[in-house]
Enzyme design. Structure first.
Site, PDB file in Angstrom:
ATOM      1  N   ASP A 140      57.411 -13.556  34.133  1.00  0.00           N
ATOM      2  CA  ASP A 140      57.102 -12.038  33.988  1.00  0.00           C
ATOM      3  C   ASP A 140      56.933 -11.473  35.234  1.00  0.00           C
ATOM      4  O   ASP A 140      56.978 -10.385  35.885  1.00  0.00           O
ATOM      5  CB  ASP A 140      55.720 -11.866  33.329  1.00  0.00           C
ATOM      6  CG  ASP A 140      55.833 -12.302  31.877  1.00  0.00           C
ATOM      7  OD1 ASP A 140      56.938 -12.409  31.423  1.00  0.00           O
ATOM      8  OD2 ASP A 140      54.827 -12.430  31.318  1.00  0.00           O
ATOM      9  N   MET A 182      61.675  -9.556  27.972  1.00  0.00           N
ATOM     10  CA  MET A 182      60.264 -10.140  27.998  1.00  0.00           C
ATOM     11  C   MET A 182      59.639  -9.313  29.242  1.00  0.00           C
ATOM     12  O   MET A 182      60.255  -8.591  30.235  1.00  0.00           O
ATOM     13  CB  MET A 182      60.183 -11.447  27.989  1.00  0.00           C
ATOM     14  CG  MET A 182      60.298 -12.109  26.731  1.00  0.00           C
ATOM     15  SD  MET A 182      59.935 -13.777  26.731  1.00  0.00           S
ATOM     16  CE  MET A 182      59.676 -14.379  24.784  1.00  0.00           C
ATOM     17  N   ARG A 278      72.907  -0.240  19.004  1.00  0.00           N
ATOM     18  CA  ARG A 278      72.573  -1.459  18.585  1.00  0.00           C
ATOM     19  C   ARG A 278      71.590  -2.058  19.412  1.00  0.00           C
ATOM     20  O   ARG A 278      71.481  -1.895  20.388  1.00  0.00           O
ATOM     21  CB  ARG A 278      73.728  -2.550  18.589  1.00  0.00           C
ATOM     22  CG  ARG A 278      74.934  -2.262  17.712  1.00  0.00           C
ATOM     23  CD  ARG A 278      74.464  -3.020  16.215  1.00  0.00           C
ATOM     24  NE  ARG A 278      75.862  -2.547  15.245  1.00  0.00           N
ATOM     25  CZ  ARG A 278      76.020  -1.505  14.656  1.00  0.00           C
ATOM     26  NH1 ARG A 278      75.427  -0.229  14.630  1.00  0.00           N
ATOM     27  NH2 ARG A 278      77.197  -1.491  13.668  1.00  0.00           N
TER      28      ARG A 278
HETATM   29  O1  F6P Z   1      54.170 -14.524  29.779  1.00  0.00           O
HETATM   30  C1  F6P Z   1      55.643 -15.160  29.228  1.00  0.00           C
HETATM   31  C2  F6P Z   1      56.023 -14.563  28.150  1.00  0.00           C
HETATM   32  O2  F6P Z   1      57.300 -15.122  27.814  1.00  0.00           O
HETATM   33  C3  F6P Z   1      56.097 -13.207  27.993  1.00  0.00           C
HETATM   34  O3  F6P Z   1      57.082 -12.485  28.780  1.00  0.00           O
HETATM   35  C4  F6P Z   1      55.976 -12.811  26.408  1.00  0.00           C
HETATM   36  O4  F6P Z   1      55.505 -11.750  26.159  1.00  0.00           O
HETATM   37  C5  F6P Z   1      55.219 -13.886  25.988  1.00  0.00           C
HETATM   38  O5  F6P Z   1      55.240 -14.953  26.930  1.00  0.00           O
HETATM   39  C6  F6P Z   1      55.866 -14.457  24.776  1.00  0.00           C
HETATM   40  O6  F6P Z   1      54.765 -15.503  24.419  1.00  0.00           O
HETATM   41  P1  F6P Z   1      55.058 -16.665  23.065  1.00  0.00           P
HETATM   42  O7  F6P Z   1      56.007 -17.782  23.424  1.00  0.00           O
HETATM   43  O8  F6P Z   1      53.883 -17.068  22.957  1.00  0.00           O
HETATM   44  O9  F6P Z   1      55.778 -15.824  22.029  1.00  0.00           O
END
Ligand code: F6P
Length: 362
Positions: A140, A182, A278
């Site tokens: 992130d 993400m 989409r």
């Molecule tokens: O913090 C890293 C991250 O990949 C975020 O971008 C995402 O919101 C979250 O973790 C997803 O978490 P999980 O793997 O628990 O679904």
């Protein structure tokens, strides 16, 4: 040569480059300094659970790790020792954890993780006097005090390739393609991948959007004979008015992550324009696989710097990238306030200058 015994763990969601940090730390700490390095499996759980899950790490056991995604030690984004899931409620197991760290005879811990994990490390130090060095990771890129976390550029690479692929099919079918990426509450992946992948519009959490502006963009392009549009949507992006479609955000809470941000925007567009759209939710593809060279190099530099800090007894610090130099900063400065995209960030100005719609005026 003074010998040391150091524990190392990875916490939070995985990110490409975790293995590269472990490898660099072990090569330098065990291979060069002759210290004893113990890997703790699945973050702090490896010590909280009995029997403990600990593993001596040597340069030999770290062979072939540099390019491997994931983490050889395992990880979890649950099980915060300060509010550990109990039978009914959460319990504070941090004191127990501190006793176990001491019982292992560790001189200190190297904690590789994002904001949540670094916060745990910081409080273990503050409340229980456990010496900790932090190493910042997360796709992130939202950790304060470092220019980049490793893992970020690998995620951007995957998202950019996804955009390249969506581009050709969007163009062939005259569609509006929305790619959800993400980033939790930060828009870094969306912003960088959007610029790199030639998106026509980008929606990030830091700029609540007006759907009419995205619709206007689609219509302007159509008027110019461009019958397709590519939109990157950060998973945390929301309209300025109204609410996003219900979304389950998991991040270790045990629920299912459904993805709602791109679907929300697709619906808002469909309410206003007949374009066929989409949605693609990129999901964990962004976290898996090999780190890109930048992340391998950054992870290696971080691992080596962590050894330097241990050697100099500079516990309580986070290694970081600062203007292409690897430096360190007190953990307390880095935890607790994630770094978001400033709406005045120069890359947003660049994006606007090449015609990318950001969903709100500058
Ligand atoms: O913090 C890293 C991250 O990949 C975020 O971008 C995402 O919101 C979250 O973790 C997803 O978490 P999980 O793997 O628990 O679904």
């Amino acid at each position: 040569m003074a010998t040391k015994r150091i524990g190392i763990l990875t916490g939070g969601g995985d990110a490409p480059g975790l293995n590269a940090v472990i490898r660099a730390f072990v090569k330098s700490a065990a291979g060069v300094e002759g210290w004893e390095i113990i890997g703790i499996e699945d973050s702090f759980d490896g010590l909280l659970e009995v029997p403990h899950r600990l593993r001596p790490l040597t340069p030999k056991s770290c062979q072939g790790l540099l390019h491997r995604g994931g983490t050889m030690l395992g990880t979890t984004n649950r099980g915060n020792p300060f509010s550990y899931p109990g039978a009914q409620d959460t319990v504070d197991r941090s004191g127990e954890l501190a006793d176990r760290i001491r019982a292992q005879g560790f001189d200190g811990l190297v904690v590789i993780g994002g904001d949540g994990t670094q916060e745990i490390g910081y409080h273990m130090m503050k409340r229980h006097n456990i010496p900790v060095i932090g190493v910042p990771k997360t796709i992130d890129n939202d950790l304060a005090c470092t220019d980049y976390t490793f893992g970020f550029w690998s995620a951007v690479d995957v998202a950019t390739e996804a955009l390249d692929r969506l581009h050709t099919t969007a163009e062939s079918h005259d569609r509006v393609m929305l790619l959800e990426v993400m980033g939790r509450t930060a828009g870094w992946i969306a912003l960088y991948a959007g610029v790199a992948g030639g998106a026509d519009a980008i929606a990030i959490p830091e700029i609540p959007y007006d759907p009419d502006r995205f619709v206007a963009k689609i219509q302007q392009r159509r008027a110019r004979g461009r019958h397709f549009t590519l939109i990157v949507v950060a998973e945390g992006a929301k309209p300025a008015e109204g609410s996003a479609l219900p979304i389950e955000v998991s991040h270790g809470q045990g629920s299912i992550k459904a993805g709602g941000a791109a679907q929300t925007l697709a619906q808002l567009i469909a309410d206003r324009d007949p374009a066929e759209s989409r949605v693609t939710v990129l999901g964990h593809l962004q976290r898996g696989g090999s780190p890109v060279p930048f992340d391998r190099v950054l992870a290696t530099r971080f691992g080596v710097k962590a050894v330097e800090l241990v050697k100099a007894d500079l516990w309580g610090n986070l290694v970081r990238l600062e203007n292409d130099r690897i430096t360190h900063v007190p953990l307390e400065d880095a935890v607790g306030s994630p770094r978001h995209v400033d709406p005045n960030h120069p890359l947003i100005a660049t994006a606007r200058a090449v015609g990318i719609e950001m969903g709100a005026p500058a």
